[in-house]
Design a protein around this motif. Sequence first.
Motif, PDB file in Angstrom:
ATOM      1  N   PRO A 292       0.798  -1.233   0.000  1.00 38.01           N
ATOM      2  CA  PRO A 292       0.000   0.000   0.000  1.00 38.01           C
ATOM      3  C   PRO A 292       0.831   1.283   0.000  1.00 38.01           C
ATOM      4  CG  PRO A 292      -1.012  -1.598   1.444  1.00 38.01           C
ATOM      5  CD  PRO A 292       0.309  -2.185   1.008  1.00 38.01           C
ATOM      6  N   GLU A 293       2.001   1.272   0.650  1.00 40.68           N
ATOM      7  CA  GLU A 293       2.814   2.491   0.654  1.00 40.68           C
ATOM      8  C   GLU A 293       3.492   2.745  -0.697  1.00 40.68           C
ATOM      9  OE1 GLU A 293       5.370  -0.778   2.515  1.00 40.68           O
ATOM     10  OE2 GLU A 293       3.339  -0.067   2.860  1.00 40.68           O
ATOM     11  N   ASP A 294       3.408   1.793  -1.630  1.00 40.68           N
ATOM     12  CA  ASP A 294       3.995   1.944  -2.968  1.00 40.68           C
ATOM     13  C   ASP A 294       3.038   2.591  -3.965  1.00 40.68           C
ATOM     14  OD1 ASP A 294       6.330   0.615  -2.123  1.00 40.68           O
ATOM     15  OD2 ASP A 294       5.491  -1.340  -2.639  1.00 40.68           O
ATOM     16  N   ILE A 295       1.821   2.903  -3.510  1.00 40.69           N
ATOM     17  CA  ILE A 295       0.837   3.489  -4.421  1.00 40.69           C
ATOM     18  C   ILE A 295       0.478   4.894  -3.960  1.00 40.69           C
ATOM     19  CG2 ILE A 295      -0.120   1.191  -4.886  1.00 40.69           C
ATOM     20  CD1 ILE A 295      -2.681   2.123  -3.354  1.00 40.69           C
ATOM     21  N   VAL A 296      -0.050   5.678  -4.867  1.00 45.29           N
ATOM     22  CA  VAL A 296      -0.717   6.926  -4.527  1.00 45.29           C
ATOM     23  C   VAL A 296      -1.996   6.971  -5.361  1.00 45.29           C
ATOM     24  CG1 VAL A 296       0.493   8.399  -6.218  1.00 45.29           C
ATOM     25  CG2 VAL A 296      -0.478   9.413  -4.155  1.00 45.29           C
ATOM     26  N   VAL A 297      -3.106   7.304  -4.708  1.00 46.94           N
ATOM     27  CA  VAL A 297      -4.408   7.360  -5.366  1.00 46.94           C
ATOM     28  C   VAL A 297      -4.823   8.826  -5.462  1.00 46.94           C
ATOM     29  CG1 VAL A 297      -6.805   6.600  -5.307  1.00 46.94           C
ATOM     30  CG2 VAL A 297      -5.014   5.088  -4.432  1.00 46.94           C
ATOM     31  N   ILE A 298      -5.190   9.249  -6.663  1.00 51.66           N
ATOM     32  CA  ILE A 298      -5.544  10.651  -6.930  1.00 51.66           C
ATOM     33  C   ILE A 298      -7.042  10.724  -7.215  1.00 51.66           C
ATOM     34  CG2 ILE A 298      -5.061  12.664  -8.363  1.00 51.66           C
ATOM     35  CD1 ILE A 298      -2.455  11.084  -9.231  1.00 51.66           C
ATOM     36  N   TYR A 299      -7.732  11.631  -6.515  1.00 48.31           N
ATOM     37  CA  TYR A 299      -9.191  11.702  -6.674  1.00 48.31           C
ATOM     38  C   TYR A 299      -9.729  13.088  -6.339  1.00 48.31           C
ATOM     39  CZ  TYR A 299      -9.210  11.031  -1.578  1.00 48.31           C
ATOM     40  OH  TYR A 299      -9.007  11.152  -0.228  1.00 48.31           O
ATOM     41  N   ASP A 300     -10.974  13.306  -6.730  1.00 43.29           N
ATOM     42  CA  ASP A 300     -11.675  14.559  -6.495  1.00 43.29           C
ATOM     43  C   ASP A 300     -12.171  14.623  -5.052  1.00 43.29           C
ATOM     44  OD1 ASP A 300     -13.492  12.388  -7.507  1.00 43.29           O
ATOM     45  OD2 ASP A 300     -15.035  13.836  -6.944  1.00 43.29           O
ATOM     46  N   ASP A 301     -12.204  15.838  -4.493  1.00 47.67           N
ATOM     47  CA  ASP A 301     -12.663  16.021  -3.118  1.00 47.67           C
ATOM     48  C   ASP A 301     -13.595  17.224  -3.048  1.00 47.67           C
ATOM     49  OD1 ASP A 301     -12.878  16.672  -0.334  1.00 47.67           O
ATOM     50  OD2 ASP A 301     -11.069  15.487   0.028  1.00 47.67           O
ATOM     51  N   LEU A 302     -14.834  16.957  -2.646  1.00 53.41           N
ATOM     52  CA  LEU A 302     -15.849  18.009  -2.523  1.00 53.41           C
ATOM     53  C   LEU A 302     -15.544  18.987  -1.394  1.00 53.41           C
ATOM     54  CD1 LEU A 302     -18.967  15.714  -2.866  1.00 53.41           C
ATOM     55  CD2 LEU A 302     -18.398  17.572  -4.435  1.00 53.41           C
ATOM     56  N   ASP A 303     -14.790  18.542  -0.392  1.00 51.49           N
ATOM     57  CA  ASP A 303     -14.548  19.364   0.789  1.00 51.49           C
ATOM     58  C   ASP A 303     -13.374  20.327   0.634  1.00 51.49           C
ATOM     59  OD1 ASP A 303     -16.717  18.318   2.209  1.00 51.49           O
ATOM     60  OD2 ASP A 303     -15.533  16.567   2.804  1.00 51.49           O
TER      61      ASP A 303
END
Length: 186
Positions: free
Chosen positions: A83-94
């Motif tokens: 898990p520390e080998d990944i980065v997840v990029i996403y939208d954030d409403l806040d």
Amino acid sequence: MKCIIGLGNPGPKFEDTRHNIGFMVIDELLRRHNWKLDKEKYKGQHTVERLGGEKVMLLKPLTYMNLSGEAIRPLMEYYDLDPEDIVVIYDDLDLPPGKVRLRQKGGHGGHNGIRSTIDQLDTKEFPRIRIGVGRPSGPMPVPDYVLGKFQGEDKAAAEESIQKAADACEAWMEKGFLEVMNEFNK
């Protein structure tokens, strides 16, 4: 190897929508390095390249947002990634449009793509890059808002945040995530 995952929905209907800002960051990295997503496996399109002396996989899940983890987990297993080998990029409403925040771990915050990823990986402990899209003003339902396109000032702010998130991903190839987080969250 490190893996950069942009969340979004597949297909032309969803291109350039707020919910697809993770895909847009992947597209920017592909453009910068003249790469192509040339592999399709386990419900995702990806490529494996070298950047800054490090092997890196770029991934766009081909599931819809709510099932993103179904594309992420099998590829992590196939390439033996932690898990520390990944980065997840996403939208954030806040976060307001254009704001970029890096986090080492955390809950899903109501984001179904992150919820699916947490469920599939059975951990909340993975790096992520949240990109602000703001909240709808007025009575617009949230699903309609996130599936809408950026307009006016928000569009310019989104373009800046895509560049900043791509810069952070490139910096991560050379530094630890905590160092990148401290640098980019200022």
